[in-house]
Write a protein that holds these residues in place. Structure first.
Motif, PDB file in Angstrom:
ATOM      1  N   GLY A  23      -0.219   1.034  -3.412  1.00  0.00           N
ATOM      2  CA  GLY A  23       0.253   2.408  -3.475  1.00  0.00           C
ATOM      3  C   GLY A  23       0.586   2.825  -4.898  1.00  0.00           C
ATOM      4  O   GLY A  23       0.832   1.981  -5.768  1.00  0.00           O
ATOM      5  N   GLN A  48       4.942  16.527  -5.658  1.00  0.00           N
ATOM      6  CA  GLN A  48       4.434  15.154  -5.525  1.00  0.00           C
ATOM      7  C   GLN A  48       5.508  14.208  -4.969  1.00  0.00           C
ATOM      8  O   GLN A  48       5.221  13.365  -4.112  1.00  0.00           O
ATOM      9  N   SER A  68       0.817  -1.219   0.000  1.00  0.00           N
ATOM     10  CA  SER A  68       0.000   0.000   0.000  1.00  0.00           C
ATOM     11  C   SER A  68       0.847   1.263   0.000  1.00  0.00           C
ATOM     12  O   SER A  68       0.324   2.363  -0.215  1.00  0.00           O
ATOM     13  N   LEU A  69       2.154   1.128   0.223  1.00  0.00           N
ATOM     14  CA  LEU A  69       3.030   2.297   0.265  1.00  0.00           C
ATOM     15  C   LEU A  69       3.438   2.712  -1.148  1.00  0.00           C
ATOM     16  O   LEU A  69       3.741   1.865  -1.989  1.00  0.00           O
ATOM     17  N   PRO A  70       3.479   4.004  -1.416  1.00  0.00           N
ATOM     18  CA  PRO A  70       3.896   4.469  -2.742  1.00  0.00           C
ATOM     19  C   PRO A  70       5.408   4.365  -2.910  1.00  0.00           C
ATOM     20  O   PRO A  70       6.154   4.418  -1.930  1.00  0.00           O
ATOM     21  N   ARG A 118       5.956  12.701   3.689  1.00  0.00           N
ATOM     22  CA  ARG A 118       4.683  12.685   4.418  1.00  0.00           C
ATOM     23  C   ARG A 118       3.907  11.377   4.281  1.00  0.00           C
ATOM     24  O   ARG A 118       2.983  11.133   5.044  1.00  0.00           O
ATOM     25  N   ARG A 119       4.305  10.547   3.311  1.00  0.00           N
ATOM     26  CA  ARG A 119       3.498   9.344   3.061  1.00  0.00           C
ATOM     27  C   ARG A 119       4.318   8.060   3.212  1.00  0.00           C
ATOM     28  O   ARG A 119       3.890   6.997   2.764  1.00  0.00           O
ATOM     29  N   ASP A 120       5.475   8.163   3.846  1.00  0.00           N
ATOM     30  CA  ASP A 120       6.311   6.986   4.123  1.00  0.00           C
ATOM     31  C   ASP A 120       6.681   6.214   2.861  1.00  0.00           C
ATOM     32  O   ASP A 120       6.854   4.983   2.883  1.00  0.00           O
ATOM     33  N   GLY A 121       6.831   6.926   1.753  1.00  0.00           N
ATOM     34  CA  GLY A 121       7.150   6.282   0.491  1.00  0.00           C
ATOM     35  C   GLY A 121       8.624   5.946   0.352  1.00  0.00           C
ATOM     36  O   GLY A 121       9.471   6.339   1.158  1.00  0.00           O
ATOM     37  N   ASP A 124       6.224  14.933  -1.290  1.00  0.00           N
ATOM     38  CA  ASP A 124       5.070  14.514  -0.481  1.00  0.00           C
ATOM     39  C   ASP A 124       5.127  13.014  -0.218  1.00  0.00           C
ATOM     40  O   ASP A 124       4.885  12.552   0.906  1.00  0.00           O
ATOM     41  N   ILE A 125       5.480  12.237  -1.250  1.00  0.00           N
ATOM     42  CA  ILE A 125       5.591  10.777  -1.094  1.00  0.00           C
ATOM     43  C   ILE A 125       6.692  10.419  -0.097  1.00  0.00           C
ATOM     44  O   ILE A 125       6.512   9.553   0.767  1.00  0.00           O
TER      45      ILE A 125
END
Length: 686
Positions: free
Chosen positions: A556, A623, A521-523, A630-633, A626-627
């Motif tokens: 993701g 983008q 689910s992670l990008p 902030r989104r644990d990518g 942000d990944i």
């Protein structure tokens, strides 16, 4: 009269390809000239040293391999000193110095040396001499030479201080901390990435050598070098006796070359991916691994291909040495009696009972660039005085710029060097002593077993070395050239009954962390221009099959930044990548073409026409950050280390600076944090 006992110190090394070992052996050998004795050990020889009880100074010489990993013979030592169970005073008695070898073309410069030093300090060890960080990207000797020069006085001062302390203090206090005032005043040449901008040619110019001269070449020099007094390396002591014996039959099993098991795997398909007059020839090979259950791999894994030296080059070398008529003779190797070489041993990578032809084909890296110690040894076997002088110049401190310009940078081989110096006739023993072990070549898997069961794909460009002084005609890379010749008759292999498929020796490489996130689910972001896209084809094949198997699962978003020269010539996997986008497997595909529709090559890239992958990254700054922030990518980079990976890294720093409104140092720390968390991963090569 009592026998005088020479002061003692310890030299420990960790080496992947022999460079660190050679330096450590040189230190041990030179010790005698300074009235000292050195105990030399490899870091995996646990039965020969004991740091827990060592009361003599210890000198570490360690290299770094892969993505900042320790050499194979250093892994267990690093694992041991990283144990959380060890107390902070575990090595409080230990005094050490450390020389780390690395390459600033790679992100984790000298990481093994830095890791060992950090752990030693955390365990209470004390440094008696500043650490040297030698950079193979610009020339190891720029740091090694001054570091070694200052080492001897520092060791002597430390040993003298320790001896003095023992006469006035209790034994348990003998290894107390040496005051800062007693540390030698040594100025080390610590290299930064900026130093790499100084080319060998620029260095030569700064030393007074004209930038352009018809007289300067591999075999001849100009003033002031041609008129200078020279500081040359110490002559390596010979340590092997080699004889050749006639034999009716010689066992030639390639598997005997290594303790690790290679699988002889057939190539089931070969396809040329590049088209037309593309600058580089890119090939995709498919291996049939159905008969090898141990060859189970994951997307992102890499594997070794073990290839022989080229037959024509082996033949040329045998002719040059005057040994062509004895190529099928047994090679008998033993240690010289009373050799002065510390830790001398018969090279373990040479099996018993092999022929001379087999030795040069499968055991020794005859393409390796001769080190300065090799050149120094060749001087003793060169009869022409002018050629002797030139070899002395090339291995001297004063000739460092010429060595880089004419030997190191063009990757000149031993055979090419011997061709340029015809009066040099080295004995066979010298080549066996100084040529390194033939190394396998690593490649990334470009497929997923879910998409291609029992198959393994990989992609490569055929490497081309241009003609230069010392190489009248260009040549191809050893392994890529061999693979190309192997499959060239069958591109693409015709479906004919009874077609004999070529086979190659391969093995999976251990400890791979370059894999997609375990949480789907992670990008994640993939950056892979050219053949650097290879592992990401495997990532996306895997993701597409997982989406089919679990249509309700959350996946993701995925980004791929790809670049090449021309859309119609070297856009590798174009159709497959566009299909990934159509199926939703690849959320964003960002492609750039560096040589397309650009009338002015000096024109800076614009937002409307990005040239390289880092330019597309900047266009997607919000983008991407942000990944990552902030989104644990995750972010993955694969490809060229010298330019692309460095440029991408610098671009990421600038993006973080902009997004977080922080300074350069804070941005670098943030990016380093991603690396430590294994969310910024690289699979890069020089």
């Amino acid at each position: 009269m009592p026998l005088e006992v020479k002061p003692r110190f310890v030299v420990l090394y960790g080496s992947q390809k022999g460079q660190a070992q050679s330096i450590a052996e040189g230190i041990a050998e030179e010790a005698e000239e300074h009235g000292l004795v050195a105990d030399l050990c490899c870091l995996n020889q646990n039965d020969k040293y004991n740091l827990e009880k060592e009361d003599a100074p210890v000198v570490f010489v360690v290299s770094t391999t892969g993505d900042g990993e320790p050499p194979d013979n250093t892994l267990q030592f690093v694992k041991h000193i990283k144990k959380r169970s060890l107390s902070p005073d575990h090595y409080k008695h230990l005094l050490y110095a450390l020389l780390a070898l690395g390459d600033t073309n790679y992100a984790n410069f000298c990481n093994c040396g830095k890791t060992i030093e950090r752990c030693l300090r955390e365990l209470g060890a004390k440094q008696f001499y500043p650490t040297g960080y030698a950079d193979d990207g610009v020339g190891l000797e720029l740091v090694i030479d001054p570091w070694l020069k200052g080492l001897w006085n520092s060791i002597k001062d430390t040993l003298s201080k320790m001896a003095s302390d023992r006469t006035v203090q209790l034994k348990e206090d003998s290894a107390k901390e040496i005051p800062e005032s007693s540390l030698p005043d040594v100025q080390l040449n610590h290299l930064s990435i900026a130093d790499k901008q100084i080319s060998p040619k620029t260095q030569a110019c700064s030393e007074g050598v004209p930038q352009v001269s018809l007289a300067a070449s591999l075999t001849s020099s100009l003033p002031p070098l041609s008129e200078s007094s020279l500081n040359v390396p110490v002559l390596p002591p010979p340590y092997l006796d080699v004889t050749l014996q006639e034999a009716d039959a010689v066992e030639q099993a390639v598997e005997h070359l290594s303790k690790e098991t290679y699988n002889e795997v057939p190539i089931s398909k070969a396809v040329q991916l590049s088209k037309g007059d593309s600058v580089k020839t890119a090939l995709l090979l498919e291996l049939d691994i159905s008969a090898f259950r141990s060859m189970t791999y994951h997307p992102g894994d890499s594997f070794d291909v073990f290839c022989p030296n080229m037959a024509i080059e082996v033949d040329h070398l045998l002719h040059r040495l005057g040994l062509q008529d004895q190529k099928n003779h047994h090679v008998q190797i033993c240690l010289k009696q009373n050799t002065k070489k510390k830790g001398a041993q018969v090279p373990p990578h040479i099996p018993e009972s092999v022929s001379l032809l087999f030795l040069f084909t499968w055991c020794l890296e005859i393409r390796s660039v001769p080190k300065k110690a090799f050149l120094r040894a060749l001087v003793e076997h060169t009869s022409d005085s002018a050629q002797r002088r030139r070899l002395q110049e090339l291995c001297s401190k004063q000739g460092a710029a010429d060595y880089n310009l004419y030997v190191r940078d063009p990757s000149l081989s031993v055979s090419e060097l011997l061709a340029a110096f015809p009066s040099c006739s080295p004995p066979l023993s010298l080549l066996i002593e100084l040529l390194p072990k033939l190394q396998p070549r690593p490649y990334s898997a470009a497929s997923s077993l879910l998409r291609h069961p029992e198959k393994l794909h990989f992609v490569f460009n055929v490497v081309e070395f241009p003609a230069c002084s010392g190489r009248p005609a260009g040549s191809r890379g050893l392994c890529t050239g061999w693979l190309f010749d192997l499959v060239k008759p069958g591109l693409v292999f015709p479906e004919k009954a009874g077609l004999a498929l070529p086979k190659i020796h391969v093995r999976l490489r251990p400890n791979c962390s370059f894999r997609p996130p375990s949480d789907p689910s992670l990008p994640f972001i993939m950056i892979g221009p050219g053949t650097g896209v290879a592992p990401f084809i495997g990532f996306l094949q895997q993701r597409e099959e997982e989406r089919k198997e679990n249509p309700e699962a959350k996946f993701g978003e995925t980004w791929l930044f790809f670049g090449c020269r021309y859309r119609d010539k070297d856009y590798l996997f174009r159709e497959e990548l566009e299909n990934f986008v159509s199926s939703g497997t690849l959320s964003h595909l960002k492609v750039c073409f560096s040589r397309e529709d650009r009338k002015d090559e000096e024109e800076p890239s614009s937002a409307a026409q990005p040239r390289y992958v880092q330019h597309n990254l900047l266009l997607c700054c919000q983008q991407v950050t942000d990944i990552l922030l902030r989104r644990d990518g995750y972010i993955y980079v694969c490809g060229d280390a010298k330019n692309m990976a460095k440029d991408v890294n610098e671009t990421l720093v600038e993006m973080i600076k902009t997004e977080l409104q922080v300074d350069q140092l804070e941005a670098m720390k943030t990016l380093a944090g991603l690396r430590e968390k294994k969310r910024y991963l690289q699979d890069i090569w020089a």
